[in-house]
Design a protein around this motif. Structure first.
Motif, short mmCIF file in Angstrom:
data_model
loop_
_atom_site.label_atom_id
_atom_site.label_comp_id
_atom_site.label_asym_id
_atom_site.label_seq_id
_atom_site.Cartn_x
_atom_site.Cartn_y
_atom_site.Cartn_z
N LYS A 53 -0.37 -10.02 6.17
CA LYS A 53 -0.36 -10.11 4.53
C LYS A 53 -0.14 -8.69 3.95
N LYS A 54 0.20 -7.65 5.09
CA LYS A 54 1.00 -6.41 4.58
C LYS A 54 2.38 -6.70 4.37
N THR A 55 3.04 -5.59 3.78
CA THR A 55 4.40 -5.60 3.79
C THR A 55 5.07 -5.40 5.13
N PHE A 56 6.08 -5.60 5.34
CA PHE A 56 6.86 -5.56 6.61
C PHE A 56 6.97 -3.69 6.75
N ASN A 57 7.41 -2.92 5.89
CA ASN A 57 7.32 -1.69 5.91
C ASN A 57 6.08 -0.95 6.38
N ASP A 58 5.28 -1.30 5.74
CA ASP A 58 3.60 -0.77 5.94
C ASP A 58 3.17 -1.19 7.30
N PRO A 82 4.56 -12.54 -1.74
CA PRO A 82 5.77 -11.69 -2.15
C PRO A 82 6.64 -11.73 -0.81
N ASN A 84 8.93 -10.55 2.03
CA ASN A 84 8.83 -9.64 3.38
C ASN A 84 7.27 -9.36 3.78
N THR A 85 6.66 -10.36 3.23
CA THR A 85 5.18 -10.03 3.96
C THR A 85 4.96 -10.58 5.18
N ILE A 107 7.66 -13.00 9.02
CA ILE A 107 7.81 -12.22 7.67
C ILE A 107 7.93 -13.73 6.83
#
Length: 259
Positions: A53-58, A82, A84-85, A107
């Motif tokens: 449940k974090k964004t891919f970048n994080d 959202p 890219n999660t 993702i």
């Protein structure tokens, strides 16, 4: 001979070679011992964090800090999350791994997926078609009933367009099943028209003709034609057959004079 042997045995050159060989063997053993531990990161472990449940970048930044490699293995679509999660991860959160381990992530797709329509048109009942389509993630609207065998799927529409088996449709689009309402049997012939109208036997044509005769403009045209036609009913028989006027009688010639 013996003197030469002892001289060579006691020479520095001979013992220098022996010492060099020993040093090389020791270095190889030490290199193998500690080099293998260094390569396999012996004794070094990290705990895999939870990046679901974090964004891919994080998630990528967090895993890079722990010297873990990130690889996207698959994508899926969840409307409530959202784009890219991170949906899933492997290894799971809390697993103890060595630095450099690959962490596979699934993702959320940024666009709605499109899936092929299964072969349910004219090949399954309404319940079977609904089960297959809902299991694949399709959305179903209100069923449209048409003349045909009861609960038999004759077609599928989406956005007013007729679909065929194998067409790719977005899972966000609403599908309308065209199902028979039991107004015909298997022995009746069916004619499919491109416009989407269905005609089953002569009964449907009779109904259309009756509807046409009931329209106001049809009655007006009929009345106008009947009012302009000549009236041949004068002197006609009860069967309403028009009578033809007879030709005038020719006067007969006078008799010849008598002497």
């Amino acid at each position: 001979m013996e003197n030469n042997f002892f001289k060579k045995f006691l020479s520095l050159y001979f013992w220098g070679n022996i010492l060099a060989m020993v040093i090389i063997v020791v270095l190889l053993a030490l290199g193998l011992r500690y080099g293998l531990d260094l390569y396999t990161r012996h004794g070094q472990t990290v705990e895999v964090p939870n990046v679901v449940k974090k964004t891919f970048n994080d998630a990528e930044d967090l895993l890079d800090q722990l010297h873990l490699t990130v690889v996207v293995s698959d994508t899926d679509y969840v409307k409530t999350l959202p784009p890219n999660t991170v949906l899933e991860q492997s290894p799971s959160a809390g697993d103890i791994v060595k630095p450099g381990r690959i962490v596979y992530l699934k993702i959320n797709s940024p666009s709605t997926p499109r899936r092929e329509l299964p072969d349910v048109i004219d090949n399954s009942s309404m319940r079977d078609a609904q089960s297959k389509l809902t299991a694949m993630g399709f959305r179903l609207g209100e069923t449209e009933f048409i003349p045909g065998e009861r609960e038999w799927v004759y077609g599928i529409k989406c956005g007013g367009k007729q679909l065929a088996s194998g067409d790719k449709v977005s899972v966000e689009d609403v599908l309308i099943l065209q199902v028979g309402d039991g107004r015909r049997t298997l022995s009746d012939s069916v004619t499919y028209v491109d416009s989407g109208n269905y005609y089953f036997g002569e009964e449907e044509k009779d109904e259309d003709e009756q509807q046409m005769r009931s329209r106001p403009h049809y009655r007006r045209q009929t009345e106008s034609r009947s009012s302009n036609a000549p009236d041949w009913s004068v002197g006609a028989a009860s069967t309403n057959v028009p009578t033809v006027p007879s030709a005038p009688e020719t006067p007969s010639a006078p008799p010849p004079p008598t002497e």
